[in-house]
Write an enzyme that holds these catalytic residues in place. Structure first.
Site, PDB file in Angstrom:
ATOM      1  N   LYS A   9      -9.287 -26.113 -74.965  1.00 43.66           N
ATOM      2  CA  LYS A   9      -9.169 -25.550 -73.625  1.00 43.66           C
ATOM      3  C   LYS A   9     -10.078 -24.316 -73.483  1.00 43.66           C
ATOM      4  O   LYS A   9     -10.602 -23.802 -74.490  1.00 43.66           O
ATOM      5  CB  LYS A   9      -7.695 -25.201 -73.366  1.00 43.66           C
ATOM      6  CG  LYS A   9      -6.786 -26.440 -73.300  1.00 43.66           C
ATOM      7  CD  LYS A   9      -5.329 -26.039 -73.059  1.00 43.66           C
ATOM      8  CE  LYS A   9      -4.424 -27.246 -72.920  1.00 43.66           C
ATOM      9  NZ  LYS A   9      -3.008 -26.839 -72.650  1.00 43.66           N
ATOM     10  N   TYR A  49      -3.569 -33.812 -65.172  1.00 43.81           N
ATOM     11  CA  TYR A  49      -2.235 -33.179 -65.174  1.00 43.81           C
ATOM     12  C   TYR A  49      -1.328 -33.722 -64.074  1.00 43.81           C
ATOM     13  O   TYR A  49      -0.356 -33.046 -63.698  1.00 43.81           O
ATOM     14  CB  TYR A  49      -2.373 -31.663 -65.075  1.00 43.81           C
ATOM     15  CG  TYR A  49      -2.754 -30.978 -66.386  1.00 43.81           C
ATOM     16  CD1 TYR A  49      -2.035 -31.245 -67.568  1.00 43.81           C
ATOM     17  CD2 TYR A  49      -3.789 -30.064 -66.456  1.00 43.81           C
ATOM     18  CE1 TYR A  49      -2.369 -30.632 -68.770  1.00 43.81           C
ATOM     19  CE2 TYR A  49      -4.123 -29.438 -67.666  1.00 43.81           C
ATOM     20  CZ  TYR A  49      -3.408 -29.726 -68.809  1.00 43.81           C
ATOM     21  OH  TYR A  49      -3.723 -29.097 -70.005  1.00 43.81           O
ATOM     22  N   PHE A  57       4.446 -24.277 -62.741  1.00 44.10           N
ATOM     23  CA  PHE A  57       3.236 -23.805 -63.436  1.00 44.10           C
ATOM     24  C   PHE A  57       2.007 -24.649 -63.130  1.00 44.10           C
ATOM     25  O   PHE A  57       0.935 -24.389 -63.656  1.00 44.10           O
ATOM     26  CB  PHE A  57       3.485 -23.769 -64.947  1.00 44.10           C
ATOM     27  CG  PHE A  57       3.939 -25.089 -65.538  1.00 44.10           C
ATOM     28  CD1 PHE A  57       3.021 -26.060 -65.900  1.00 44.10           C
ATOM     29  CD2 PHE A  57       5.296 -25.357 -65.713  1.00 44.10           C
ATOM     30  CE1 PHE A  57       3.421 -27.277 -66.435  1.00 44.10           C
ATOM     31  CE2 PHE A  57       5.713 -26.577 -66.251  1.00 44.10           C
ATOM     32  CZ  PHE A  57       4.771 -27.540 -66.611  1.00 44.10           C
ATOM     33  N   ARG A  85      -0.575 -34.382 -82.644  1.00 44.33           N
ATOM     34  CA  ARG A  85       0.481 -33.541 -82.045  1.00 44.33           C
ATOM     35  C   ARG A  85       1.072 -32.595 -83.096  1.00 44.33           C
ATOM     36  O   ARG A  85       1.343 -31.437 -82.809  1.00 44.33           O
ATOM     37  CB  ARG A  85       1.600 -34.400 -81.455  1.00 44.33           C
ATOM     38  CG  ARG A  85       1.187 -35.258 -80.273  1.00 44.33           C
ATOM     39  CD  ARG A  85       1.106 -34.528 -78.975  1.00 44.33           C
ATOM     40  NE  ARG A  85       2.355 -34.034 -78.469  1.00 44.33           N
ATOM     41  CZ  ARG A  85       2.497 -33.426 -77.297  1.00 44.33           C
ATOM     42  NH1 ARG A  85       1.431 -33.236 -76.505  1.00 44.33           N
ATOM     43  NH2 ARG A  85       3.656 -32.995 -76.888  1.00 44.33           N
ATOM     44  N   THR A  91       4.457 -26.634 -77.705  1.00 39.39           N
ATOM     45  CA  THR A  91       3.766 -26.228 -76.465  1.00 39.39           C
ATOM     46  C   THR A  91       3.636 -24.712 -76.344  1.00 39.39           C
ATOM     47  O   THR A  91       2.582 -24.205 -75.970  1.00 39.39           O
ATOM     48  CB  THR A  91       4.525 -26.800 -75.246  1.00 39.39           C
ATOM     49  OG1 THR A  91       4.641 -28.216 -75.410  1.00 39.39           O
ATOM     50  CG2 THR A  91       3.802 -26.496 -73.949  1.00 39.39           C
ATOM     51  N   ARG A 102      -1.693 -24.021 -82.614  1.00 38.10           N
ATOM     52  CA  ARG A 102      -1.087 -23.046 -81.702  1.00 38.10           C
ATOM     53  C   ARG A 102      -0.324 -21.967 -82.466  1.00 38.10           C
ATOM     54  O   ARG A 102      -0.356 -20.797 -82.088  1.00 38.10           O
ATOM     55  CB  ARG A 102      -0.162 -23.771 -80.725  1.00 38.10           C
ATOM     56  CG  ARG A 102      -0.935 -24.578 -79.673  1.00 38.10           C
ATOM     57  CD  ARG A 102       0.014 -25.498 -78.905  1.00 38.10           C
ATOM     58  NE  ARG A 102      -0.639 -26.178 -77.788  1.00 38.10           N
ATOM     59  CZ  ARG A 102      -0.102 -27.225 -77.157  1.00 38.10           C
ATOM     60  NH1 ARG A 102       1.078 -27.702 -77.548  1.00 38.10           N
ATOM     61  NH2 ARG A 102      -0.742 -27.793 -76.151  1.00 38.10           N
ATOM     62  N   ASN A 112      -2.606 -21.906 -74.539  1.00 32.44           N
ATOM     63  CA  ASN A 112      -2.218 -22.587 -75.786  1.00 32.44           C
ATOM     64  C   ASN A 112      -3.330 -23.429 -76.421  1.00 32.44           C
ATOM     65  O   ASN A 112      -3.064 -24.298 -77.250  1.00 32.44           O
ATOM     66  CB  ASN A 112      -0.902 -23.341 -75.611  1.00 32.44           C
ATOM     67  CG  ASN A 112      -0.994 -24.500 -74.655  1.00 32.44           C
ATOM     68  OD1 ASN A 112      -2.069 -24.800 -74.131  1.00 32.44           O
ATOM     69  ND2 ASN A 112       0.117 -25.171 -74.424  1.00 32.44           N
ATOM     70  N   HIS A 115      -5.199 -29.374 -75.992  1.00 37.29           N
ATOM     71  CA  HIS A 115      -4.397 -30.477 -75.456  1.00 37.29           C
ATOM     72  C   HIS A 115      -4.489 -31.664 -76.401  1.00 37.29           C
ATOM     73  O   HIS A 115      -5.541 -31.924 -76.967  1.00 37.29           O
ATOM     74  CB  HIS A 115      -4.937 -30.904 -74.078  1.00 37.29           C
ATOM     75  CG  HIS A 115      -4.357 -32.215 -73.609  1.00 37.29           C
ATOM     76  ND1 HIS A 115      -3.154 -32.291 -72.949  1.00 37.29           N
ATOM     77  CD2 HIS A 115      -4.791 -33.505 -73.756  1.00 37.29           C
ATOM     78  CE1 HIS A 115      -2.874 -33.569 -72.702  1.00 37.29           C
ATOM     79  NE2 HIS A 115      -3.853 -34.323 -73.175  1.00 37.29           N
ATOM     80  N   GLU A 126      -5.801 -41.388 -71.074  1.00 38.31           N
ATOM     81  CA  GLU A 126      -6.500 -40.100 -70.960  1.00 38.31           C
ATOM     82  C   GLU A 126      -7.927 -40.194 -71.504  1.00 38.31           C
ATOM     83  O   GLU A 126      -8.850 -39.625 -70.926  1.00 38.31           O
ATOM     84  CB  GLU A 126      -5.718 -39.009 -71.704  1.00 38.31           C
ATOM     85  CG  GLU A 126      -4.405 -38.676 -71.002  1.00 38.31           C
ATOM     86  CD  GLU A 126      -3.582 -37.620 -71.753  1.00 38.31           C
ATOM     87  OE1 GLU A 126      -4.005 -37.149 -72.829  1.00 38.31           O
ATOM     88  OE2 GLU A 126      -2.505 -37.261 -71.239  1.00 38.31           O
TER      89      GLU A 126
HETATM   90  P1  DAT Z   1       1.800 -30.078 -74.268  1.00 31.41           P
HETATM   91  O1  DAT Z   1       0.473 -29.451 -73.926  1.00 31.41           O
HETATM   92  O2  DAT Z   1       2.387 -29.476 -75.508  1.00 31.41           O
HETATM   93  O3  DAT Z   1       1.752 -31.586 -74.305  1.00 31.41           O
HETATM   94  P2  DAT Z   1       3.169 -30.374 -71.711  1.00 31.41           P
HETATM   95  O4  DAT Z   1       2.473 -31.678 -71.574  1.00 31.41           O
HETATM   96  O5  DAT Z   1       4.645 -30.351 -71.552  1.00 31.41           O
HETATM   97  O6  DAT Z   1       2.808 -29.664 -73.100  1.00 31.41           O
HETATM   98  O7  DAT Z   1       2.576 -29.363 -70.632  1.00 31.41           O
HETATM   99  C1  DAT Z   1       1.182 -29.335 -70.359  1.00 31.41           C
HETATM  100  C2  DAT Z   1       0.741 -27.900 -70.307  1.00 31.41           C
HETATM  101  O8  DAT Z   1       1.394 -27.231 -69.235  1.00 31.41           O
HETATM  102  C3  DAT Z   1       1.101 -27.085 -71.549  1.00 31.41           C
HETATM  103  O9  DAT Z   1       0.123 -27.216 -72.555  1.00 31.41           O
HETATM  104  C4  DAT Z   1       1.199 -25.700 -71.012  1.00 31.41           C
HETATM  105  C5  DAT Z   1       1.710 -25.888 -69.600  1.00 31.41           C
HETATM  106  N1  DAT Z   1       3.165 -25.718 -69.536  1.00 31.41           N
HETATM  107  C6  DAT Z   1       4.114 -26.599 -69.917  1.00 31.41           C
HETATM  108  N2  DAT Z   1       5.337 -26.126 -69.727  1.00 31.41           N
HETATM  109  C7  DAT Z   1       5.168 -24.879 -69.197  1.00 31.41           C
HETATM  110  C8  DAT Z   1       6.051 -23.848 -68.772  1.00 31.41           C
HETATM  111  N3  DAT Z   1       7.367 -23.993 -68.845  1.00 31.41           N
HETATM  112  N4  DAT Z   1       5.511 -22.703 -68.299  1.00 31.41           N
HETATM  113  C9  DAT Z   1       4.175 -22.526 -68.212  1.00 31.41           C
HETATM  114  N5  DAT Z   1       3.281 -23.469 -68.599  1.00 31.41           N
HETATM  115  C10 DAT Z   1       3.772 -24.609 -69.078  1.00 31.41           C
HETATM  116 MG    MG Z   2       1.364 -32.927 -72.739  1.00 32.18          MG
END
Ligand code: DAT
Ligand code: MG
Length: 149
Positions: A9, A49, A57, A85, A91, A102, A112, A115, A126
């Site tokens: 990222k 996304y 968020f 993963r 996350t 991370r 973070n 991805h 994806e």
């Molecule tokens: P990951 O990236 O671990 O697969 P995710 O798919 O649940 O996590 O979410 C995508 C991204 O969105 C994540 O990398 C960071 C952001 N995100 C997720 N949950 C969040 C939250 N509660 N507050 C702020 N950002 C968040």
């Molecule tokens: Mg995800």
């Protein structure tokens, strides 16, 4: 064969951590089949996304991922999703285990660093969002038998 889309990222790029992050997947034994350095358009970010649309968020997430260049990669292999993963970590970086990307390099959920696709089905989806089939490289790795039994 599983494929996972990995993104370094914008914070990873800006902080000079591209090599560090890519190196972890490379050393782990995942096989790189595609890579590009791009500035994601808002349209691509919204498609990538889409599952998070409507979450509080979401707007910040799209803004963050389009705020600077990213490294987009396709890594391939048996159990590539789980391996990637686990190497990425939880996350929220503060809760991510030490030894993960991370957990070693990050402090905030909104920064973070990386991805990784969360299922075999999403991995294929994806990867095809970021790469055409012609952009993916089929190649034989000479170390394969020392990585895979
Ligand atoms: P990951 O990236 O671990 O697969 P995710 O798919 O649940 O996590 O979410 C995508 C991204 O969105 C994540 O990398 C960071 C952001 N995100 C997720 N949950 C969040 C939250 N509660 N507050 C702020 N950002 C968040
Ligand atoms: Mg995800």
């Amino acid at each position: 064969m599983e494929r996972t889309l990995i993104l370094v990222k914008p914070d990873g790029v800006q902080r000079g951590l591209m090599g560090e992050i890519i190196g972890r997947f490379e050393r782990r034994g995942l096989k790189l089949v595609g890579m590009k350095f791009i500035l994601m358009s808002t349209e691509l970010a919204e498609r990538h996304y889409a599952v998070h649309q409507g979450r509080p968020f979401y707007n910040d997430l799209v803004e963050y991922i389009t705020s600077g260049p990213v490294v987009a990669m396709a890594w391939e292999g048996k159990e590539a999703i789980t391996a990637a993963r686990n190497s990425i970590g939880a996350t929220n970086p503060v809760e991510a285990s030490a030894g993960t990307i991370r957990g070693d390099l990050g402090m905030e959920i909104g920064r973070n660093l990386v991805h990784g696709s969360d299922s075999a089905e999403n991995g294929l989806k994806e990867v095809s969002l970021f790469f055409s089939e012609e952009e993916l490289v089929a190649w034989d790795r000479v170390t394969e038998e020392w990585i895979r039994e």
